[in-house]
Design a protein around this motif. Structure first.
Motif, PDB file in Angstrom:
ATOM      1  N   LEU A  44       0.438  -5.732   9.459  1.00  0.00           N
ATOM      2  CA  LEU A  44       0.937  -4.622   8.658  1.00  0.00           C
ATOM      3  C   LEU A  44       2.258  -4.159   9.248  1.00  0.00           C
ATOM      4  O   LEU A  44       2.359  -3.894  10.445  1.00  0.00           O
ATOM      5  CB  LEU A  44      -0.080  -3.471   8.657  1.00  0.00           C
ATOM      6  N   ASP A  45       3.272  -4.091   8.387  1.00  0.00           N
ATOM      7  CA  ASP A  45       4.598  -3.624   8.790  1.00  0.00           C
ATOM      8  C   ASP A  45       5.113  -2.679   7.715  1.00  0.00           C
ATOM      9  O   ASP A  45       5.733  -3.111   6.739  1.00  0.00           O
ATOM     10  CB  ASP A  45       5.545  -4.809   8.981  1.00  0.00           C
ATOM     11  N   GLY A  46       4.842  -1.391   7.895  1.00  0.00           N
ATOM     12  CA  GLY A  46       5.241  -0.419   6.880  1.00  0.00           C
ATOM     13  C   GLY A  46       4.456  -0.623   5.600  1.00  0.00           C
ATOM     14  O   GLY A  46       3.226  -0.557   5.572  1.00  0.00           O
ATOM     15  N   THR A  47       5.167  -0.905   4.520  1.00  0.00           N
ATOM     16  CA  THR A  47       4.511  -1.168   3.231  1.00  0.00           C
ATOM     17  C   THR A  47       4.265  -2.648   3.008  1.00  0.00           C
ATOM     18  O   THR A  47       3.637  -3.019   2.019  1.00  0.00           O
ATOM     19  CB  THR A  47       5.359  -0.610   2.078  1.00  0.00           C
ATOM     20  N   TRP A  48       4.764  -3.502   3.903  1.00  0.00           N
ATOM     21  CA  TRP A  48       4.545  -4.943   3.778  1.00  0.00           C
ATOM     22  C   TRP A  48       3.255  -5.324   4.490  1.00  0.00           C
ATOM     23  O   TRP A  48       3.017  -4.936   5.637  1.00  0.00           O
ATOM     24  CB  TRP A  48       5.707  -5.733   4.365  1.00  0.00           C
ATOM     25  N   VAL A  49       2.418  -6.106   3.798  1.00  0.00           N
ATOM     26  CA  VAL A  49       1.128  -6.526   4.328  1.00  0.00           C
ATOM     27  C   VAL A  49       1.085  -8.041   4.357  1.00  0.00           C
ATOM     28  O   VAL A  49       1.312  -8.697   3.331  1.00  0.00           O
ATOM     29  CB  VAL A  49      -0.036  -5.987   3.478  1.00  0.00           C
TER      30      VAL A  49
END
Length: 543
Positions: free
Chosen positions: A297-302
């Motif tokens: 998970l990186d912010g809103t990127w999954v």
């Protein structure tokens, strides 16, 4: 049960005792699952009839509650290991102990040298043998959340909450058979018994009597449980030929009311509970079984382990997903649903409309995953609501509950929420839709009107454990039972009865033959007289 099922066929009112497989017939998951349900039902009813609503074995009853000082400078409770039964469900509080690895010679030599250098230091601490309120396995208590802390005012009740939920390979990778390869779907799912020791402030109990006594507290808790179990939410489902049915007349039968091209098991689940004005629901045509394990998970990127096995079970822009992990599933938390905004197929990544809720998806040991739901923004249900003058948008990504009206889902499937209901997060209904009949399978009356039904689950069970009246002062409210088995008697019941009857006859005969003065003197004098007579007879025999 979020699993890829065809339907649920178990009906206790049918009184079936077994499922019989017939030769040459197709075997479905519903048949095997019904056999399991029958056996569970029989075992738990039997246990409840013998044990009662709750209780533990006298020699190994678990869940004894003691109040201790917390390591987080907060109050804590210790939970003793052992077994307990709640409505026939076996609940175990044993804490797994770590295994012993094969020693590495190099590491052993290094440890010996370190031990010699630190000869005065104590040995490593032993792992704890009991659970506590803060580290119990299924409650996921968080000291940073005020609502998770123990009450600061006494008295309060520590009680046991028990229910079951489904677990798939997305949450427990050990269930997947690696020999089948990553391209194939997982196999069978599992049912897990979830137990949680939770506090209930004494002010929420209507105690009629002395609150220091156990009986009034148990009775007040029984009334509280009855209120919790009241299922006020009721739903009905039907299939109606939609207005746009003529747009695709060749896909299904012209007169079909259910217009879907495939058999489905629809799941309607309450997302946020409360009154109708606050409640929302979500729905899935696959029983909520479409999940995607999360690798990062990186912010809103999954980053996902997979984007799906085919175009029917994948993700697309506009889909609504629920960010889940073991803690969210066990606590029945309702976090906002997130919309898929962008797909990165080569990188197996999706961009969501917002970051997941704080504390969700950040811990790999909790096995985070996405669960796909099939409602869409601006779907036909929202279009109908807009025409009626109510808000057509979603609330936190879920559909608003509207009572007293038929709400279209898709392909002719419509749902109806009864007026005056109260909704609980997690309540769900299952609706099989079949192309062979062009309809949904739902109970109806003689006039074929759909019947209102309460939710299938989750079915929650409760038991009182301890009445915490102050610092290290806990009144034990548990119940215990002893084993039914005992030692085999030296003689049978018939032989014992015959021996007792013979003794009674001898006593009656002696009473008839006693002299009058002995009988009037009483039993003590009679016994002394008989002893004297016996002594005289023995002396004559010796001579």
């Amino acid at each position: 049960m979020h699993a890829d099922l065809s339907r649920i066929t178990f009906r206790p009112q049918a009184h079936y005792s077994a499922v019989l497989a017939q030769q040459g017939r197709v075997q479905l998951d519903a048949d095997a699952n019904e056999q399991t349900a029958i056996q569970l039902y029989q075992a738990r009813v039997t246990a409840t009839d013998l044990i009662g609503q709750h209780g533990g074995p006298a020699g190994d009853a678990g869940f004894k509650i003691d109040m201790t000082g917390g390591s987080r400078e907060l109050d804590d409770l210790s939970i003793s290991p052992g077994r307990y039964y709640v409505d026939g469900i076996l609940v175990e509080a044993y804490r797994p102990q770590p295994g012993v690895p094969v020693p590495d010679p190099a590491e052993a030599d290094a440890k010996d040298e370190e031990k010699g250098a630190k000869d005065g230091e104590g040995a490593a601490a032993e792992p704890p043998a009991t659970w506590t309120y803060w580290d119990q396995p299924d409650a996921y208590r968080d000291a940073e959340r005020p609502e998770d802390r123990l009450p600061t005012q006494f008295p309060y009740l520590a009680y046991l909450k028990v229910w079951e939920r489904s677990v798939t390979a997305a949450e427990d990778p050990a269930l997947r058979e690696v020999a089948l390869g990553a391209a194939l779907p997982d196999t069978a799912a599992r049912l897990k018994v979830v137990w949680q020791v939770l506090p209930l402030p004494g002010g929420e109990l209507d105690i009629d009597g002395d609150e220091t006594k156990k009986a009034p507290v148990r009775e007040a808790f029984r009334k509280w449980v009855a209120e919790q179990r009241k299922a006020t939410a009721r739903l009905a489902v039907r299939s109606e030929r939609p207005d746009h049915a003529d747009d695709d007349p060749c896909l299904v039968k012209p007169d079909a009311r259910y217009r879907g091209p495939e058999n489905q098991l629809y799941r309607i689940e309450i997302h946020e509970g409360g009154a109708a004005k606050d409640a929302t629901f979500k729905w899935s045509r696959e029983n909520g079984s479409v999940t995607f394990p999360v690798d990062g998970l990186d912010g809103t990127w999954v980053e996902l382990a997979t984007l799906g096995n085919d175009d029917k079970l994948d993700l697309d822009v506009g889909d609504y997903v629920e960010f889940m992990d073991s803690a969210v599933a066990s606590r029945l938390d309702a976090h906002p649903l997130l919309r898929v905004e962008e797909l990165d197929l080569p990188g197996r990544r999706v961009r969501l409309s917002d970051e997941p809720a704080q504390g969700v998806g950040r811990r790999p040991e909790l096995h985070p995953y996405l669960r796909r739901w099939d409602h869409r923004e601006g779907g036909r249900a929202q279009e109908r609501a807009t025409k009626k003058g109510t808000a057509g948008r979603l609330k936190n990504g879920a559909v608003r509950v509207e009572e007293g009206a038929w709400l279209p889902l898709e392909d002719g499937v419509e749902v109806y929420f009864a007026a005056g209901s109260t909704y609980r997060s997690g309540d769900f209904w299952l609706v099989p839709a079949r192309t062979a009949t062009g309809s949904v399978e739902w109970p109806t009356d003689a006039a074929r009107r759909p019947l209102l039904q309460g939710p299938l689950g989750p079915q929650v069970h409760y038991a009182p454990l301890g009445w915490v009246m102050g610092e290290k002062t806990v009144s034990d409210l548990r119940l215990a039972f002893k084993p039914l088995a005992g030692e085999i008697a030296a003689a049978s019941d018939e032989e014992l009865a015959a021996e007792e009857e013979a003794r009674a006859a001898d006593a009656a005969a002696e009473a008839e033959n006693e002299p009058a003065d002995v009988a009037s003197a009483g039993p003590a004098h009679g016994a002394a007289l008989r002893s004297q007579t016996t002594a005289e007879a023995e002396s004559l025999t010796e001579e």
